[in-house]
Design an enzyme around this catalytic site. Sequence first.
Site, PDB file in Angstrom:
ATOM      1  CD  GLU A 127      -1.315  -2.323   2.111  1.00 38.26           C
ATOM      2  OE1 GLU A 127      -2.091  -2.982   2.806  1.00 38.26           O
ATOM      3  OE2 GLU A 127      -0.089  -2.566   2.046  1.00 38.26           O
ATOM      4  CB  CYS A 187      -0.628  -0.122   5.560  1.00 36.87           C
ATOM      5  SG  CYS A 187       0.892  -1.022   5.164  1.00 36.87           S
ATOM      6  CB  ALA A 201      12.647 -38.177  -4.162  1.00 38.82           C
ATOM      7  CD1 TRP A 241      22.655 -38.804  -8.015  1.00 42.21           C
ATOM      8  CD2 TRP A 241      21.326 -38.081  -6.346  1.00 42.21           C
ATOM      9  NE1 TRP A 241      23.369 -37.908  -7.267  1.00 42.21           N
ATOM     10  CE2 TRP A 241      22.579 -37.444  -6.237  1.00 42.21           C
ATOM     11  CE3 TRP A 241      20.356 -37.786  -5.425  1.00 42.21           C
ATOM     12  CZ2 TRP A 241      22.877 -36.540  -5.222  1.00 42.21           C
ATOM     13  CZ3 TRP A 241      20.643 -36.881  -4.426  1.00 42.21           C
ATOM     14  CH2 TRP A 241      21.875 -36.271  -4.327  1.00 42.21           C
ATOM     15  CB  SER A 286      14.897 -38.259  19.926  1.00 47.90           C
ATOM     16  OG  SER A 286      13.716 -38.069  19.173  1.00 47.90           O
ATOM     17  CD  GLU A 318      14.081 -31.836   0.708  1.00 40.12           C
ATOM     18  OE1 GLU A 318      15.248 -32.270   0.840  1.00 40.12           O
ATOM     19  OE2 GLU A 318      13.765 -31.009  -0.159  1.00 40.12           O
ATOM     20  CG  LEU A 369      10.441 -36.067  10.321  1.00 42.44           C
ATOM     21  CD1 LEU A 369      10.021 -35.914  11.781  1.00 42.44           C
ATOM     22  CD2 LEU A 369      11.512 -35.038   9.965  1.00 42.44           C
TER      23      LEU A 369
END
Length: 358
Positions: free
Chosen positions: A46, A78, A148, A164, A214, A283, A288
Amino acid sequence: MRQALDLAQKGQGRTHPNPCVGAVVVKDARVVGRGSHKKTGAAHAEVNALRQAGPRARGAALYCTLEPCAHQGRTGPCTEAIIRAGIRRVFIGMKDPNPLVRGKGVKRLRAAGIQVHIGFLEEEAAALNAAYIFAMRRGRPLVTAKIASSLDGKTATRLGGSRWITDAASRRHARRARGSFDAIMVGIGTVLADDPKLEAAPQKESWTKIVVDSSGRLPLDARLLKTGGRVVVATASMTRPREAALRGRGASVVRCPDAKRQVDLARLLSVLHGLEVRHLLVEGGATLTGSLFDRRLVDRVVFYLAPKIIGGTHALPAVGGRGVARLSAAPRLKNVCWQRLKPDLFITADVGYPVKNE
């Protein structure tokens, strides 16, 4: 308002922890000022639009994608700039769900005699700041799990080989996609196995790396401690000397144990919200990711699927944890979209959870 939304889009990935906002000033049916919030700490949309309009803002209309703030934050309110500029009418895409703003900006403008109209292209305005809105309403970041894997859902071979699985094009795509997130989180198993840098996308100016550890096993020479960005280590039972050593490497240590002396993930997300993390990329590997799914804490998923079959009972699955006992309790993917990355497939979806008594 569509012009304002286009302007707001320019701030994607740069305004964290603030939302992306665009603004347009219109006088006598002509646009006389345009502005966007370009990055954290810079002037809001703004204010930038009003500066460009200059004296032509007096008596004009202001279109903004989100309710103007009425409080002092990194920059001034603003609403006061709008009032000083002599704006007569304000059109707002949607109200700001932030408790510091919610309704207060509208109230302040109306008290100054300005006409305020709310709800223009509201769905588009909400989609632009989906993670910010989610975080403000839920008190935790929006959690996106990245996976992945091979087509049969494996993320490593039975011997642990994972580099990979996906093609180089997928890895480049995933790196660029980090620009949409405020932070990345991994488990200690991923760090010990891969020693990742967890670097931000090139355009990111602020970036947080979180390790769920942990018992305090994070190596002091881990590469993620040597690259840019804030590091947060979440633990349940780390020794004080180890904590001091990590702090000496520049990391912050957060203690949030649960009854089983594991990291309380729900509590950790609340802590991260307090650290201004709005959109979290996970990731973290099977353990997890599975724990987050078990606790219904994954909100979105992004899959990079490689046209490979790894097989093997002992090969690492994409999602670990307890899983569900009945198919009726399985999380369901909604709003599924996919694209070809050659040769891999990239899939995104929202996660929905059945009611617990189903």
